[in-house]
Design a protein around this motif. Sequence first.
Motif, PDB file in Angstrom:
ATOM      1  N   THR A 266     -21.430  14.566  16.760  1.00  0.00           N
ATOM      2  CA  THR A 266     -22.676  14.189  17.430  1.00  0.00           C
ATOM      3  C   THR A 266     -23.403  15.414  17.964  1.00  0.00           C
ATOM      4  O   THR A 266     -24.643  15.489  17.908  1.00  0.00           O
ATOM      5  CB  THR A 266     -22.389  13.186  18.563  1.00  0.00           C
ATOM      6  OG1 THR A 266     -21.643  12.079  18.034  1.00  0.00           O
ATOM      7  CG2 THR A 266     -23.680  12.651  19.165  1.00  0.00           C
ATOM      8  N   GLN A 267     -22.655  16.389  18.467  1.00  0.00           N
ATOM      9  CA  GLN A 267     -23.279  17.643  18.899  1.00  0.00           C
ATOM     10  C   GLN A 267     -23.963  18.351  17.731  1.00  0.00           C
ATOM     11  O   GLN A 267     -25.087  18.849  17.864  1.00  0.00           O
ATOM     12  CB  GLN A 267     -22.222  18.554  19.513  1.00  0.00           C
ATOM     13  CG  GLN A 267     -21.675  18.076  20.848  1.00  0.00           C
ATOM     14  CD  GLN A 267     -20.446  18.855  21.281  1.00  0.00           C
ATOM     15  OE1 GLN A 267     -20.106  19.885  20.693  1.00  0.00           O
ATOM     16  NE2 GLN A 267     -19.753  18.360  22.283  1.00  0.00           N
ATOM     17  N   ALA A 296     -25.202   6.244  20.338  1.00  0.00           N
ATOM     18  CA  ALA A 296     -25.220   7.671  20.667  1.00  0.00           C
ATOM     19  C   ALA A 296     -25.687   8.508  19.476  1.00  0.00           C
ATOM     20  O   ALA A 296     -26.441   9.480  19.643  1.00  0.00           O
ATOM     21  CB  ALA A 296     -23.841   8.118  21.120  1.00  0.00           C
ATOM     22  N   LYS A 297     -25.249   8.139  18.276  1.00  0.00           N
ATOM     23  CA  LYS A 297     -25.690   8.871  17.076  1.00  0.00           C
ATOM     24  C   LYS A 297     -27.202   8.700  16.871  1.00  0.00           C
ATOM     25  O   LYS A 297     -27.911   9.664  16.547  1.00  0.00           O
ATOM     26  CB  LYS A 297     -24.965   8.337  15.841  1.00  0.00           C
ATOM     27  CG  LYS A 297     -23.468   8.556  15.831  1.00  0.00           C
ATOM     28  CD  LYS A 297     -23.070   9.960  15.503  1.00  0.00           C
ATOM     29  CE  LYS A 297     -21.572  10.040  15.220  1.00  0.00           C
ATOM     30  NZ  LYS A 297     -21.098  11.434  15.135  1.00  0.00           N
ATOM     31  N   ILE A 298     -27.678   7.479  17.032  1.00  0.00           N
ATOM     32  CA  ILE A 298     -29.105   7.220  16.839  1.00  0.00           C
ATOM     33  C   ILE A 298     -29.922   7.990  17.871  1.00  0.00           C
ATOM     34  O   ILE A 298     -30.917   8.652  17.532  1.00  0.00           O
ATOM     35  CB  ILE A 298     -29.375   5.707  16.915  1.00  0.00           C
ATOM     36  CG1 ILE A 298     -28.801   5.022  15.671  1.00  0.00           C
ATOM     37  CG2 ILE A 298     -30.873   5.414  17.040  1.00  0.00           C
ATOM     38  CD1 ILE A 298     -28.703   3.513  15.778  1.00  0.00           C
ATOM     39  N   ARG A 299     -29.507   7.960  19.112  1.00  0.00           N
ATOM     40  CA  ARG A 299     -30.251   8.675  20.154  1.00  0.00           C
ATOM     41  C   ARG A 299     -30.145  10.190  19.987  1.00  0.00           C
ATOM     42  O   ARG A 299     -31.012  10.933  20.462  1.00  0.00           O
ATOM     43  CB  ARG A 299     -29.790   8.234  21.539  1.00  0.00           C
ATOM     44  CG  ARG A 299     -30.077   6.745  21.790  1.00  0.00           C
ATOM     45  CD  ARG A 299     -30.089   6.407  23.258  1.00  0.00           C
ATOM     46  NE  ARG A 299     -31.193   7.086  23.929  1.00  0.00           N
ATOM     47  CZ  ARG A 299     -31.308   7.202  25.254  1.00  0.00           C
ATOM     48  NH1 ARG A 299     -30.358   6.699  26.035  1.00  0.00           N
ATOM     49  NH2 ARG A 299     -32.321   7.819  25.789  1.00  0.00           N
ATOM     50  N   ALA A 340     -37.440   3.400  17.094  1.00  0.00           N
ATOM     51  CA  ALA A 340     -37.975   3.786  18.402  1.00  0.00           C
ATOM     52  C   ALA A 340     -36.963   4.558  19.237  1.00  0.00           C
ATOM     53  O   ALA A 340     -37.328   5.325  20.129  1.00  0.00           O
ATOM     54  CB  ALA A 340     -38.446   2.555  19.158  1.00  0.00           C
ATOM     55  N   ALA A 341     -35.671   4.369  18.951  1.00  0.00           N
ATOM     56  CA  ALA A 341     -34.615   5.018  19.727  1.00  0.00           C
ATOM     57  C   ALA A 341     -34.157   6.346  19.144  1.00  0.00           C
ATOM     58  O   ALA A 341     -33.429   7.106  19.805  1.00  0.00           O
ATOM     59  CB  ALA A 341     -33.407   4.087  19.845  1.00  0.00           C
ATOM     60  N   VAL A 342     -34.572   6.675  17.911  1.00  0.00           N
ATOM     61  CA  VAL A 342     -34.077   7.874  17.235  1.00  0.00           C
ATOM     62  C   VAL A 342     -34.472   9.135  17.990  1.00  0.00           C
ATOM     63  O   VAL A 342     -35.652   9.367  18.293  1.00  0.00           O
ATOM     64  CB  VAL A 342     -34.602   7.932  15.783  1.00  0.00           C
ATOM     65  CG1 VAL A 342     -34.239   9.267  15.125  1.00  0.00           C
ATOM     66  CG2 VAL A 342     -34.047   6.787  14.965  1.00  0.00           C
ATOM     67  N   GLY A 343     -33.480   9.938  18.332  1.00  0.00           N
ATOM     68  CA  GLY A 343     -33.735  11.233  18.942  1.00  0.00           C
ATOM     69  C   GLY A 343     -34.151  11.188  20.391  1.00  0.00           C
ATOM     70  O   GLY A 343     -34.672  12.192  20.912  1.00  0.00           O
ATOM     71  N   THR A 344     -33.928  10.089  21.090  1.00  0.00           N
ATOM     72  CA  THR A 344     -34.393   9.966  22.474  1.00  0.00           C
ATOM     73  C   THR A 344     -33.389  10.445  23.504  1.00  0.00           C
ATOM     74  O   THR A 344     -33.662  10.419  24.704  1.00  0.00           O
ATOM     75  CB  THR A 344     -34.756   8.508  22.776  1.00  0.00           C
ATOM     76  OG1 THR A 344     -33.638   7.678  22.519  1.00  0.00           O
ATOM     77  CG2 THR A 344     -35.934   8.049  21.919  1.00  0.00           C
ATOM     78  N   ALA A 345     -32.201  10.883  23.083  1.00  0.00           N
ATOM     79  CA  ALA A 345     -31.206  11.336  24.053  1.00  0.00           C
ATOM     80  C   ALA A 345     -31.678  12.595  24.763  1.00  0.00           C
ATOM     81  O   ALA A 345     -32.222  13.503  24.133  1.00  0.00           O
ATOM     82  CB  ALA A 345     -29.869  11.585  23.338  1.00  0.00           C
TER      83      ALA A 345
END
Length: 345
Positions: A266-267, A296-299, A340-345
């Motif tokens: 994930t990192q 977590a992967k999607i974010r 909508a959630a992709v890359g939002t972390a």
Amino acid sequence: MHDLAARALHALDPEDAHGLTIRLLQAGLGPRGGADDPILATDLAGLKLANPVGLAAGFDKNAEVYRPMLAAGFGFVECGTVTPLPQAGNPRPRLFRLSQDRAVINRMGFNNAGLEAFAARLAGARAAGVVGANIGANKDAADRVGDYVTGLERLWGLASYFTINISSPNTPGLRALQTRAALEELLGRLAEARDALPPAGRAPMFLKVAPDLEDGEVEAIVETVAAHGLEGIIVSNTTISRPPLASAQAGETGGLSGAPLMGLSTQVLARFHTAAAGRLALVGAGGIASGADAYAKIRAGARAVQLYSAMVYEGSGLVGRIKRDLAARLRADGFSSVAAAVGTA
């Protein structure tokens, strides 16, 4: 019931258990998934997915059971790795359960029945759903890049997408194709071959990378992939690193997958998301065993995810549990879709 059966298979040698699982699925004894929650529908490089949870390569090496796995609820299934010529792979034992760590070590070595058998089984796959082909090179190939081109040309029009697997640690020298000069040659020849093939069969191409990358390699890979017109990257394959593990077989040689890979992969995925800056579709793989992991992967930047090793411990019912939890998490955080959630972390 299918989850209980999965646990019962642990009485067998891991590779024998996998072979029996394939035979049971071929006999029609696989699970059946229900309709997907509409919030899970998404797009992956132009591929329309009813849900973003895919089956990673390695489970269905010879394209024998992609239909029952789609029926089980996966949004897409990746078959392979397939090489032009059949090969036996590495000597057994070569697959190890690390039960205390919820992990697996394998050193299979691209064992498969070859491209012709694979192509025959893949006929009609695109009508069944989104089915990808993971292509590789034979261990003793004189021209490994040529093997990838052969795989692309033979499966053209049969697969929904192609994955270029240069990141298995179990074929000596294969990961050297991730270096910039080697990758330039590989992707250049593949792009040239794709442009010469009939446009009607065009399908997205993804590069599958290892999580064991040095500083600067992520950015170099992204730029090379983008320059040659591939649509995305799958992050990641198994790792040759060894985090602290409790199982007795932790010292076995091969690629480590399962729960211990989740953090590292994930990192690395987040690094690819930053480097790609929206130019490439990313698929997150490595360590997914729950809806929280998929989320977590999607974010972190993935538009879709893949799993395999967790089913060894959780059974095939895992895919339904992940999808239900993922849908709930999206709604709880106010997202109207996966995208909508992709890359939002």
